[in-house]
Design an enzyme around this catalytic site. Sequence first.
Site, PDB file in Angstrom:
ATOM      1  CG  HIS A 114       3.070   4.506  -1.681  1.00 42.48           C
ATOM      2  ND1 HIS A 114       3.500   4.619  -2.408  1.00 42.48           N
ATOM      3  CD2 HIS A 114       1.978   4.467  -2.760  1.00 42.48           C
ATOM      4  CE1 HIS A 114       4.410   5.092  -3.317  1.00 42.48           C
ATOM      5  NE2 HIS A 114       2.542   4.757  -4.189  1.00 42.48           N
ATOM      6  CD  GLU A 134       0.807   1.742  -6.243  1.00 43.48           C
ATOM      7  OE1 GLU A 134       0.750   2.037  -6.858  1.00 43.48           O
ATOM      8  OE2 GLU A 134       1.229   1.843  -4.745  1.00 43.48           O
TER       9      GLU A 134
END
Length: 252
Positions: free
Chosen positions: A94, A163
Amino acid sequence: MNKKLIIANFKTNPSSLKEAIKLTKEIIKNLKTLKKTNLIICPPFVYFSELKKLARKFKLGAQNVFYKDNGAFTGEIGVDILKDFKIEYVILGHSERRELGETNQDINKKIKNLPFSIIPILCIGERQRDENHEYLNFVQTQIEECLEGINKRVLENLIIAYEPIWAIGKDAIREATALEFREMKIFIKKILTLKFGAKNVSKVRIIYGGSVNENNVIDFVKEGESDGFLVGRASLDAKKFVQIINNVENFK
Ligand code: PGA
């Protein structure tokens, strides 16, 4: 039909177990039987035991894992612990972890050490878009380095979450458009195909994350051909999150 993935990333929230239970109960209470979506909730590790008791309409996922099974690694959560909780999904790479110093090489070690029973949700995405399309090289490098030397079997289950950092969190400039996502999905598939061959990558699922909300999901499914979503802030609001799930469920 392939079910859409809806993955809640609670991040370092809520601040207490009591609130985590309340939020999770609120989410499942308002959900009908899911037919077209697979729901995965990734809470902080310490909430696993209690939330597992509620895990009927959803599966639990982890937000990270160490690249060793167990041992003397203070503060880390090893693969054995995830296995003990029968965790089937783990978010890796992430951007908020990369911000703390995690590299493509670290992520690569983590993916290589995972058993096939745990599915990696590999996060990639550029910090900003430039006119010369340098960001495409950046994303390509992330994919190539994170997946370097992996067993091809990993590709059968792999989930890639695109993302873009500029679209994530409260400081987001904006969400990506469905078209930007679709173009990126094609690009990612191309990179994977060049690296592993078309046959091996046909099952890889590519999902979108970054300011996902109840109003933009359908566009991403329809125009963006997204295989699902990684949802941050909106997953902390039961009403909004259920609306996201229902919108995807009801999409024809
Ligand atoms: P956001 O976060 O939905 O709050 O933008 C997404 C993520 O960081 O995974």
